[in-house]
Write an enzyme that holds these catalytic residues in place. Structure first.
Site, mmCIF file in Angstrom:
data_model
loop_
_atom_site.group_PDB
_atom_site.id
_atom_site.type_symbol
_atom_site.label_atom_id
_atom_site.label_comp_id
_atom_site.label_asym_id
_atom_site.label_seq_id
_atom_site.Cartn_x
_atom_site.Cartn_y
_atom_site.Cartn_z
ATOM 1 N N LYS A 195 104.053 -20.641 49.097
ATOM 2 C CA LYS A 195 102.988 -19.812 49.698
ATOM 3 C C LYS A 195 103.507 -19.148 50.990
ATOM 4 O O LYS A 195 104.691 -18.832 51.085
ATOM 5 C CB LYS A 195 101.732 -20.649 49.946
ATOM 6 C CG LYS A 195 101.319 -21.465 48.724
ATOM 7 C CD LYS A 195 99.937 -22.018 48.820
ATOM 8 C CE LYS A 195 99.695 -22.946 47.660
ATOM 9 N NZ LYS A 195 98.296 -23.262 47.455
ATOM 10 N N SER A 254 96.849 -29.918 43.573
ATOM 11 C CA SER A 254 97.034 -31.177 44.296
ATOM 12 C C SER A 254 97.864 -32.198 43.519
ATOM 13 O O SER A 254 97.569 -33.394 43.546
ATOM 14 C CB SER A 254 95.672 -31.763 44.700
ATOM 15 O OG SER A 254 94.998 -30.864 45.558
ATOM 16 N N GLU A 298 94.886 -17.771 44.726
ATOM 17 C CA GLU A 298 94.711 -17.133 46.043
ATOM 18 C C GLU A 298 94.779 -15.614 45.925
ATOM 19 O O GLU A 298 94.103 -14.895 46.658
ATOM 20 C CB GLU A 298 95.750 -17.701 47.024
ATOM 21 C CG GLU A 298 95.386 -19.125 47.419
ATOM 22 C CD GLU A 298 96.552 -20.088 47.522
ATOM 23 O OE1 GLU A 298 97.698 -19.656 47.731
ATOM 24 O OE2 GLU A 298 96.309 -21.308 47.374
ATOM 25 N N HIS A 328 97.869 -15.927 40.702
ATOM 26 C CA HIS A 328 97.572 -17.177 41.419
ATOM 27 C C HIS A 328 96.148 -17.118 41.972
ATOM 28 O O HIS A 328 95.653 -16.046 42.339
ATOM 29 C CB HIS A 328 98.588 -17.379 42.550
ATOM 30 C CG HIS A 328 98.466 -18.722 43.183
ATOM 31 N ND1 HIS A 328 97.552 -18.990 44.165
ATOM 32 C CD2 HIS A 328 99.103 -19.900 42.927
ATOM 33 C CE1 HIS A 328 97.642 -20.267 44.515
ATOM 34 N NE2 HIS A 328 98.579 -20.841 43.773
ATOM 35 N N GLY A 361 95.046 -27.241 46.758
ATOM 36 C CA GLY A 361 95.119 -27.470 48.194
ATOM 37 C C GLY A 361 93.974 -28.296 48.748
ATOM 38 O O GLY A 361 93.771 -28.364 49.954
ATOM 39 N N ASN A 396 105.593 -23.635 44.720
ATOM 40 C CA ASN A 396 105.044 -22.431 45.337
ATOM 41 C C ASN A 396 104.908 -22.681 46.847
ATOM 42 O O ASN A 396 104.026 -23.426 47.265
ATOM 43 C CB ASN A 396 103.673 -22.129 44.707
ATOM 44 C CG ASN A 396 102.955 -20.986 45.386
ATOM 45 O OD1 ASN A 396 103.549 -20.235 46.162
ATOM 46 N ND2 ASN A 396 101.665 -20.852 45.100
#
Ligand code: PEP
Length: 256
Positions: free
Chosen positions: A13, A218, A102, A100, A178, A11
């Site tokens: 982003k 991560s 986010e 997701h 992240g 991904n």
């Protein structure tokens, strides 16, 4: 990993520009082309680069899947800034990320929006990667399984068994995305086993047993192997490390 083919997604982003996305696509395609028999791999670039990245991967690693990071659930109309599933199909997209963390926690996608988006993706015959996961607060309150179960039941409410065959679930604890913090393999496996139990209740043993459940949060070359060795972890959804072709390739190799 039972007899499920592992699945690793990258991904990207809101990162890269046209030149960097093209270069990353070339390096990833060349690095994973030989691995696609053992492991399914998808990359999810930003919308403006889908056509260029798609044409690069088509010529260098045809089995590498092109993914989009989101979509809107209506077919067309006055939805400024949004992208429909038919537009994604026109761009050669094969899989779409839905829910997701986010999208849920930064842009505010509700459970209902996520359900509608997932349904639109599946109705369009696309594949979906449905992301779920708990916040740190929910985890500390002992609510991990309850949260995951609620997100699954809500998103999958209208999904038919035939459509479910095109769904991958990505368990991504919000506190691990992240941040450099990763769930221990034991904790991740526990959450994945619970997810598979819920899927079994909803769709039966055979379909739940065939569904890939990715871990995300991560994942790096250094921790991918121990996570992917867990029986219910079938690969990963990778953010930061997917922007470095060599790291992403190592993670794909760890899955296979
Ligand atoms: C993600 O974006 O889905 C993700 C897991 O990001 P990261 O690997 O950077 O934690």
């Amino acid at each position: 990993m039972a007899d499920r083919k592992p699945f690793v997604g990258g991904n990207w982003k809101m990162n890269t520009n046209l030149a960097a996305a093209s270069e990353l696509a070339r390096s990833v395609a060349d690095g994973v082309a030989e691995r696609l028999g053992a492991t399914e791999v998808a990359i999810f670039p930003p919308f403006p680069y889908l056509l260029s990245v798609g044409s690069i991967i088509k010529s260098r690693a045809p089995g590498l899947l092109l993914g989009a990071q989101d979509c809107w659930h209506r077919p067309d109309g006055a939805f400024t800034g949004e992208v429909s599933t038919s537009m994604l199909l026109d761009a050669g997209v094969q899989a779409v990320l839905i829910g997701h963390s986010e999208r849920r926690h930064v842009m505010g996608d509700s459970e209902e929006t996520i359900r509608l988006k997932l349904q639109a993706v599946l109705d369009a015959e696309l594949r979906a990667v449905l992301c779920i996961g708990e916040t740190l607060e929910q985890r500390e309150a002992g609510e991990t399984d309850r949260v995951n179960e609620g997100q699954l039941r809500s998103a999958l409410a209208e999904v038919s068994p035939e459509q479910f065959e095109r769904v991958t679930v990505a368990y991504e604890p919000v506190w691990a995305i992240g941040t450099g913090k990763t769930a221990t393999p034991e904790d991740a496996q526990g959450a994945h086993a619970h997810v598979r139990g819920v899927l079994t209740e909803l769709f039966g043993d055979a379909l739940a047993g065939a569904c890939r459940i990715q871990y995300g949060g991560s994942v790096k070359p250094a921790n991918a192997g121990e996570l992917f060795a867990c029986p219910d972890i079938d690969g990963g959804l990778i953010g930061g490390a997917s922007l470095k072709a060599a790291d992403f390739q190592s993670i794909v190799e760890a899955a296979g």
